[in-house]
Motif scaffolding. Structure first.
Motif, PDB file in Angstrom:
ATOM      1  N   GLY A  59       0.788  -1.229   0.000  1.00 48.75           N
ATOM      2  CA  GLY A  59       0.000   0.000   0.000  1.00 48.75           C
ATOM      3  C   GLY A  59       0.817   1.274   0.000  1.00 48.75           C
ATOM      4  O   GLY A  59       0.253   2.381  -0.016  1.00 48.75           O
ATOM      5  N   ARG A 198       3.332  -3.383  -6.795  1.00 44.90           N
ATOM      6  CA  ARG A 198       2.476  -2.288  -7.282  1.00 44.90           C
ATOM      7  C   ARG A 198       2.719  -2.038  -8.775  1.00 44.90           C
ATOM      8  O   ARG A 198       1.780  -1.830  -9.548  1.00 44.90           O
ATOM      9  N   ASP A 208      -5.493  -2.934  -4.683  1.00 42.99           N
ATOM     10  CA  ASP A 208      -6.346  -3.082  -3.495  1.00 42.99           C
ATOM     11  C   ASP A 208      -6.822  -4.520  -3.331  1.00 42.99           C
ATOM     12  O   ASP A 208      -6.864  -5.052  -2.212  1.00 42.99           O
ATOM     13  N   ALA A 211      -3.883  -6.636  -2.128  1.00 46.54           N
ATOM     14  CA  ALA A 211      -3.590  -6.351  -0.718  1.00 46.54           C
ATOM     15  C   ALA A 211      -4.591  -7.043   0.199  1.00 46.54           C
ATOM     16  O   ALA A 211      -4.226  -7.558   1.261  1.00 46.54           O
TER      17      ALA A 211
END
Length: 338
Positions: A59, A198, A208, A211
């Motif tokens: 994140g 990422r 998202d 994660a």
């Protein structure tokens, strides 16, 4: 919340019991795990902590780091509490309890050792585990990274002078191997892995979703780490239960007091909750590898100082989980946006 997060306190309690039982029943297994160590950092525990930290690093958006400058209050609270208050309140509590309150039950020589160990804990704020506590409180991953990084830079120059002043020992050999290895294992490598992830995923929605899928592994890693830590210290817990309890008392008071101070200051300053919770957690938690390593180098492996730092390890997870729960319950009392 998934089943692991919803009943996290129960799983940790069971892991503590299981760890002690394994340490007692299978000491050979525990010795094998304990031997996998470099620069006072257990590699098995390091891998598990890496697994805990990685989901939050996914994140982290380096492009948002510049935004930290627009919200400096959380960082200022962290640094003020960690370096101007925490080491000195821990020293004060250690002297109060072991020179006075517990004096009837503790030999003076042992008391001085326990005081030294507690001072080492107080001067070493957390590096790795704060990412876990931040994730459990839905903290800002990027801001937490900056908080930890700045805190570590200060620790490089401030740890030895503070410890030397409080212990009255001028020849403090800072274990640079421990500091560097911990930074690489717990911050640099997970951060690199998170940034690569990422880049490969690209789309924010995909990031998202990924994660969310890996987040349970962070909790599983926490539970496994607790079991190993308690397994490594199982015999100590069973052989010296009263000493463990006595050492834990000032640690508990310090932990809850420091959290209340930092969290309260963040509330007064109207720091958003996603920043306030991690900024209070950093000072409350400890860099136990550093504290243990210095205690052993200064006083020896079987010293009371080393034992005191180990008790800090054992107390930390239950305490931090209780503070995570409190922070989550009080989320609505803080601003939610920067």
């Amino acid at each position: 919340m998934g089943i692991f997060e919803r009943y996290l306190t129960l799983w940790v309690a069971l892991a503590m019991i299981a760890g002690i039982a394994i340490g007692h029943v299978a000491p050979g297994l525990v010795e094998t795990v304990a031997s996998a160590e470099i620069a006072s950092i257990n590699l098995v525990v390091a891998v598990l902590i890496w697994a805990m930290v990685y989901p939050m690093m996914v994140g982290v958006d380096l492009g948002a780091v510049a935004g930290v400058a627009r919200q400096p209050r959380g960082l200022l609270v962290t640094l003020a509490v960690n370096w101007l208050i925490k080491p000195f309140t821990m020293a004060l509590l250690a002297v109060l309890f072991f020179d006075h309150v517990f004096a009837p039950w503790i030999a003076p020589a042992d008391a001085q050792q326990y005081i030294a160990g507690l001072i080492l804990l107080g001067a070493a704020p957390c590096t790795a585990m704060v990412f876990v506590w931040s994730q459990l409180t839905r903290g800002d991953a990027t801001y937490t990274l900056v908080q930890v990084s700045v805190n570590d830079l200060i620790m490089v120059v401030a740890f030895a002078p503070i410890v030397a002043f409080l212990l009255g020992v001028t020849d403090i050999a800072v274990p640079w191997e421990t500091l560097v290895l911990a930074t690489v294992l717990y911050v640099a490598l997970p951060l690199a892995a998170g940034l690569v992830t990422r880049r490969l995923l690209g789309d924010p929605a995909a990031i998202d979703a990924f994660a969310a899928r890996v987040k349970p592994w962070s909790v599983i890693g926490l539970i496994a780490t607790v079991a190993i830590l308690f397994g490594l210290q199982g015999e100590v817990i069973l052989n010296k239960p009263l000493v463990i309890v006595l050492i834990a008392v000032p640690i508990l008071i310090q932990s809850y007091g420091i959290f209340a101070l930092a969290y309260g200051a963040a509330w007064v300053l109207k720091v958003p909750h996603r920043i306030a919770a991690p900024c209070a957690m950093i000072g409350t938690s400890n860099f136990f590898e550093l504290a243990v390593a210095v205690a052993i180098s200064l006083f020896g492996l079987s010293s009371g100082a080393a034992l005191a730092t180990v008790v800090g390890v054992l107390v930390e997870v239950p305490v931090m989980l209780s503070l995570v729960a409190f922070a989550n319950r009080t989320r609505s009392r803080f601003p939610q946006e920067a």
